[in-house]
Design an enzyme around this catalytic site. Structure first.
Site, PDB file in Angstrom:
ATOM      1  N   TRP A   1      57.162  44.705  50.244  1.00  0.00           N
ATOM      2  CA  TRP A   1      56.051  45.540  50.517  1.00  0.00           C
ATOM      3  C   TRP A   1      56.467  45.175  52.436  1.00  0.00           C
ATOM      4  O   TRP A   1      55.182  46.153  53.153  1.00  0.00           O
ATOM      5  CB  TRP A   1      54.867  45.060  50.160  1.00  0.00           C
ATOM      6  CG  TRP A   1      54.409  43.371  50.712  1.00  0.00           C
ATOM      7  CD1 TRP A   1      55.022  42.917  49.097  1.00  0.00           C
ATOM      8  CD2 TRP A   1      53.774  42.978  51.356  1.00  0.00           C
ATOM      9  NE1 TRP A   1      54.045  41.403  49.386  1.00  0.00           N
ATOM     10  CE2 TRP A   1      53.627  41.979  50.332  1.00  0.00           C
ATOM     11  CE3 TRP A   1      53.882  43.129  52.393  1.00  0.00           C
ATOM     12  CZ2 TRP A   1      53.374  40.228  51.060  1.00  0.00           C
ATOM     13  CZ3 TRP A   1      53.565  41.613  53.510  1.00  0.00           C
ATOM     14  CH2 TRP A   1      53.014  40.802  52.427  1.00  0.00           C
ATOM     15  N   ASN A   2      56.823  44.289  53.020  1.00  0.00           N
ATOM     16  CA  ASN A   2      56.633  43.332  54.009  1.00  0.00           C
ATOM     17  C   ASN A   2      57.080  44.250  55.545  1.00  0.00           C
ATOM     18  O   ASN A   2      56.596  45.304  56.508  1.00  0.00           O
ATOM     19  CB  ASN A   2      56.471  42.267  55.057  1.00  0.00           C
ATOM     20  CG  ASN A   2      58.236  41.889  54.501  1.00  0.00           C
ATOM     21  OD1 ASN A   2      58.720  42.398  53.212  1.00  0.00           O
ATOM     22  ND2 ASN A   2      58.768  40.311  55.405  1.00  0.00           N
TER      23      ASN A   2
ATOM     24  N   GLY B   1      62.516  39.125  48.865  1.00  0.00           N
ATOM     25  CA  GLY B   1      61.522  38.273  48.370  1.00  0.00           C
ATOM     26  C   GLY B   1      61.937  36.998  48.327  1.00  0.00           C
ATOM     27  O   GLY B   1      62.074  36.436  49.579  1.00  0.00           O
ATOM     28  N   SER B   2      60.805  37.095  47.674  1.00  0.00           N
ATOM     29  CA  SER B   2      59.941  34.824  47.601  1.00  0.00           C
ATOM     30  C   SER B   2      60.965  34.680  46.726  1.00  0.00           C
ATOM     31  O   SER B   2      62.119  35.056  46.512  1.00  0.00           O
ATOM     32  CB  SER B   2      59.315  34.667  46.800  1.00  0.00           C
ATOM     33  OG  SER B   2      59.148  35.499  45.714  1.00  0.00           O
TER      34      SER B   2
ATOM     35  N   GLU C   1      72.930  40.544  54.951  1.00  0.00           N
ATOM     36  CA  GLU C   1      73.224  42.778  55.259  1.00  0.00           C
ATOM     37  C   GLU C   1      73.163  42.749  56.669  1.00  0.00           C
ATOM     38  O   GLU C   1      73.005  41.667  57.158  1.00  0.00           O
ATOM     39  CB  GLU C   1      71.646  43.106  54.431  1.00  0.00           C
ATOM     40  CG  GLU C   1      71.719  42.741  53.369  1.00  0.00           C
ATOM     41  CD  GLU C   1      70.296  43.234  52.574  1.00  0.00           C
ATOM     42  OE1 GLU C   1      69.386  42.971  53.458  1.00  0.00           O
ATOM     43  OE2 GLU C   1      70.339  43.479  50.918  1.00  0.00           O
TER      44      GLU C   1
ATOM     45  N   GLU D   1      55.542  48.168  45.367  1.00  0.00           N
ATOM     46  CA  GLU D   1      54.528  49.658  45.292  1.00  0.00           C
ATOM     47  C   GLU D   1      53.152  49.054  46.091  1.00  0.00           C
ATOM     48  O   GLU D   1      52.240  50.250  46.362  1.00  0.00           O
ATOM     49  CB  GLU D   1      53.718  48.744  43.780  1.00  0.00           C
ATOM     50  CG  GLU D   1      54.388  48.987  42.674  1.00  0.00           C
ATOM     51  CD  GLU D   1      55.849  48.222  42.430  1.00  0.00           C
ATOM     52  OE1 GLU D   1      57.081  49.174  41.879  1.00  0.00           O
ATOM     53  OE2 GLU D   1      56.280  47.645  43.105  1.00  0.00           O
TER      54      GLU D   1
ATOM     55  N   GLU E   1      55.536  28.280  52.898  1.00  0.00           N
ATOM     56  CA  GLU E   1      56.049  29.251  53.921  1.00  0.00           C
ATOM     57  C   GLU E   1      54.663  29.866  53.974  1.00  0.00           C
ATOM     58  O   GLU E   1      54.576  30.003  52.997  1.00  0.00           O
ATOM     59  CB  GLU E   1      57.049  30.472  53.533  1.00  0.00           C
ATOM     60  CG  GLU E   1      57.358  31.960  54.591  1.00  0.00           C
ATOM     61  CD  GLU E   1      58.568  32.212  53.564  1.00  0.00           C
ATOM     62  OE1 GLU E   1      58.366  32.947  54.861  1.00  0.00           O
ATOM     63  OE2 GLU E   1      58.446  32.343  52.714  1.00  0.00           O
TER      64      GLU E   1
ATOM     65  N   GLU F   1      68.184  37.544  49.802  1.00  0.00           N
ATOM     66  CA  GLU F   1      67.516  37.401  50.790  1.00  0.00           C
ATOM     67  C   GLU F   1      66.035  37.405  50.708  1.00  0.00           C
ATOM     68  O   GLU F   1      65.469  37.874  50.979  1.00  0.00           O
ATOM     69  CB  GLU F   1      67.381  38.672  51.787  1.00  0.00           C
ATOM     70  CG  GLU F   1      67.414  38.744  53.766  1.00  0.00           C
ATOM     71  CD  GLU F   1      65.915  37.964  53.817  1.00  0.00           C
ATOM     72  OE1 GLU F   1      64.996  36.950  54.387  1.00  0.00           O
ATOM     73  OE2 GLU F   1      64.659  39.340  53.861  1.00  0.00           O
ATOM     74  N   LEU F   2      66.582  35.100  50.844  1.00  0.00           N
ATOM     75  CA  LEU F   2      64.933  35.128  50.367  1.00  0.00           C
ATOM     76  C   LEU F   2      63.569  34.434  51.448  1.00  0.00           C
ATOM     77  O   LEU F   2      64.104  34.824  52.616  1.00  0.00           O
ATOM     78  CB  LEU F   2      64.750  34.186  49.694  1.00  0.00           C
ATOM     79  CG  LEU F   2      65.859  34.217  48.268  1.00  0.00           C
ATOM     80  CD1 LEU F   2      66.384  33.072  47.028  1.00  0.00           C
ATOM     81  CD2 LEU F   2      65.103  35.391  47.474  1.00  0.00           C
TER      82      LEU F   2
ATOM     83  N   CYS G   1      59.944  36.929  57.039  1.00  0.00           N
ATOM     84  CA  CYS G   1      60.653  35.885  57.118  1.00  0.00           C
ATOM     85  C   CYS G   1      61.214  35.072  57.645  1.00  0.00           C
ATOM     86  O   CYS G   1      61.732  33.955  57.730  1.00  0.00           O
ATOM     87  CB  CYS G   1      61.617  36.535  55.329  1.00  0.00           C
ATOM     88  SG  CYS G   1      62.872  37.726  56.480  1.00  0.00           S
TER      89      CYS G   1
ATOM     90  N   LYS H   1      63.687  49.825  43.626  1.00  0.00           N
ATOM     91  CA  LYS H   1      62.311  49.454  43.311  1.00  0.00           C
ATOM     92  C   LYS H   1      61.868  48.748  44.719  1.00  0.00           C
ATOM     93  O   LYS H   1      61.530  47.722  44.293  1.00  0.00           O
ATOM     94  CB  LYS H   1      62.216  48.607  41.861  1.00  0.00           C
ATOM     95  CG  LYS H   1      60.427  48.530  41.795  1.00  0.00           C
ATOM     96  CD  LYS H   1      60.268  47.542  41.335  1.00  0.00           C
ATOM     97  CE  LYS H   1      59.918  46.584  42.116  1.00  0.00           C
ATOM     98  NZ  LYS H   1      58.720  46.549  42.548  1.00  0.00           N
TER      99      LYS H   1
END
Length: 478
Positions: A153-154, A230-231, A460, A180, A383, A252-253, A286, A177
């Protein structure tokens, strides 16, 4: 409901699908806690329909001439730019970041579609001389197949844009996806692609319970590639699921970005720009700098400049003029910030500024600076992903690198020095996928974006970004 906020849909097999009888999840404006709309959650039948559509769409799209794929992506970039103000406003409403940051993110998302549109025409192979006469040896690069993409979402525009633009340029179809909590921005990108002429079924956008959606999509034999931002814990889970089907995954965490500030560096610049970098996106970035490691002689001077710059930041609703720090995205983040600060203080840390929730509506937390934080405090290992900065001194280059590399994360790192030898040594010694020397701006469309260690693998952006969506085929012909 907010009149500025667009209705939310699923996008499956070229059709925009409203909630109907489906379960929904509310989308909350984090600045005032008001409901903006409700996002429809895909059913298993919806996911199966998306999977059924993406296979044939891939077969057609991969055979589409690169020039045509490029035309669609570059037209989408133009449409995103035309609609930038509307998209940015919706992003700020649902995610909370200041409108200036949202505008910048939308423009950079458009750049990715343009960049990879051009890259579609540069996918090539090679002829390899044979060691036998009369033999033709070719290496071709072709699209890997339908992709399952998962984004947080960020950064609701730029993260989907990186994945979609590269995958579509390579000739892959995609089921994405998005998060949300900020769904409308990704849907706006899908609208631009649809209006630009992307064929039916090449892109599907679904929302739902994350664990259920990822499990269903990754397990399907239709999906041949997975990409996730994400995480770390979720990255591990999805990596294991992908491994069950021997499917490659790009991850990409998270990170815990160290900054090494040497006595010979521009200490004031490192502090002032460091505060802006740390609290951009309310710290929910991140690659943000989090642990500021300052050579001991300059520690007090750096702390003075950093605290002063932090206290000067304007916190508020991202739609208000002059706001530099918005709300946290959700109440979970708000509680986490308070827990991390309380734990650090209980362990003996000092709060130089901030340290508590801002009273009133919205998920606002004061930009916070901690000093003298002992190693047993949670914030030294986890984090923060919020508006907390940690200041600590170091003595030698070796000491600084030891602390910078102590954690299992390796996404971003920064250093400030005027000495060329130190700059070379610190860049070589830092264990991170992205490093900024004497600056905090390290992201560009034409450059790779990715980390080391538990911050993920694969990149990426840049020429590297399209490689993960291609596979090599060797052909030997007589």
């Amino acid at each position: 409901m907010n009149a500025l906020y667009a209705p939310l849909h699923l996008f499956i097999d070229g059709q925009w699908i409203s909630a109907g009888e489906r379960a929904t999840a509310p989308v909350i404006n984090p600045a005032n806690q008001q409901t903006l709309g409700c996002v429809p959650l895909a059913t298993q039948a919806d996911l199966d329909r998306a999977l059924t559509a993406t296979g044939p769409a891939f077969d057609a799209w991969r055979q589409t001439p690169p020039a045509e794929r490029a035309r669609v992506l570059k037209k989408a970039a133009d449409l995103i730019r035309e609609r930038a103000e509307h998209i940015a406003t919706q992003m700020t409403l649902e995610e909370g970041k200041p409108l200036a940051e949202s505008r910048d993110e939308v423009q950079r998302a458009a750049e990715y579609f343009e960049w990879f549109g051009e890259s579609a025409r540069r996918i090539d192979g090679r002829v390899v001389p044979a060691n036998r006469p009369g033999v033709l040896q070719l290496v071709k690069r072709q699209a890997i197949g339908p992709v399952a993409a998962f984004t947080p979402w960020n950064f609701p525009a730029i993260t989907p844009a990186r994945k979609l633009s590269a995958a579509l340029a390579a000739g892959c179809s995609v089921i994405i996806k998005p998060g949300e909590e900020s769904p409308s921005t990704a849907l706006a990108l899908a609208h631009a692609l649809d209006d630009a002429g992307l064929p039916k079924g090449v892109l599907q956008v679904v929302f739902g319970v994350p664990d259920q959606v990822s499990k269903h999509l990754i397990a399907s034999p239709v999906i041949r590639k997975v990409t996730f931002t994400g995480s770390v814990p979720i990255g591990r889970l999805l990596s294991a699921r992908a491994a069950e089907g021997v499917k490659p995954i790009t991850l990409e965490l998270g990170g815990h970005g160290p900054v090494l500030v040497f006595n010979d560096g521009d200490v004031e610049k490192a502090a002032v720009e460091g505060a802006a970098n740390r609290f951009r996106g309310t710290g929910q970035v991140c690659i943000s700098s989090t642990r500021f490691l300052i050579q001991r002689e300059s520690y007090g001077r750096f702390a003075t400049h950093f605290v002063r710059a932090t206290q000067a930041l304007k916190v508020g609703d991202g739609l208000q003029a002059g706001v530099q720090v918005g709300p946290l995205a959700n109440p979970r983040q708000l509680q986490k910030m308070q827990d991390l600060v309380d734990d650090a203080v209980a362990c003996g840390a000092r709060v130089l500024t901030g340290g508590k929730r801002i009273e009133g509506p919205g998920f606002f937390f004061e930009p916070t600076v901690l000093a003298d934080v002992p190693m047993n405090a949670r914030v030294m290992h986890e984090e923060p992903f919020g508006p907390i900065a940690v200041l600590m001194p170091f003595d030698t280059l070796a000491d600084g690198l030891t602390e910078a590399n102590r954690l299992p994360y390796g996404l971003s790192a920064y250093a400030f020095t005027r000495d060329a030898r130190t700059a070379i040594d610190v860049a070589d010694g830092l264990e991170a996928g992205m490093i900024g020397i004497n600056q905090y701006r390290i992201v560009a469309t034409e450059l790779p974006f990715g980390g080391l260690k538990e911050s993920g693998h694969g990149s990426e952006g840049g020429t590297e970004g399209i490689e993960h969506y291609l596979t090599n085929k060797f052909i030997s012909q007589i």
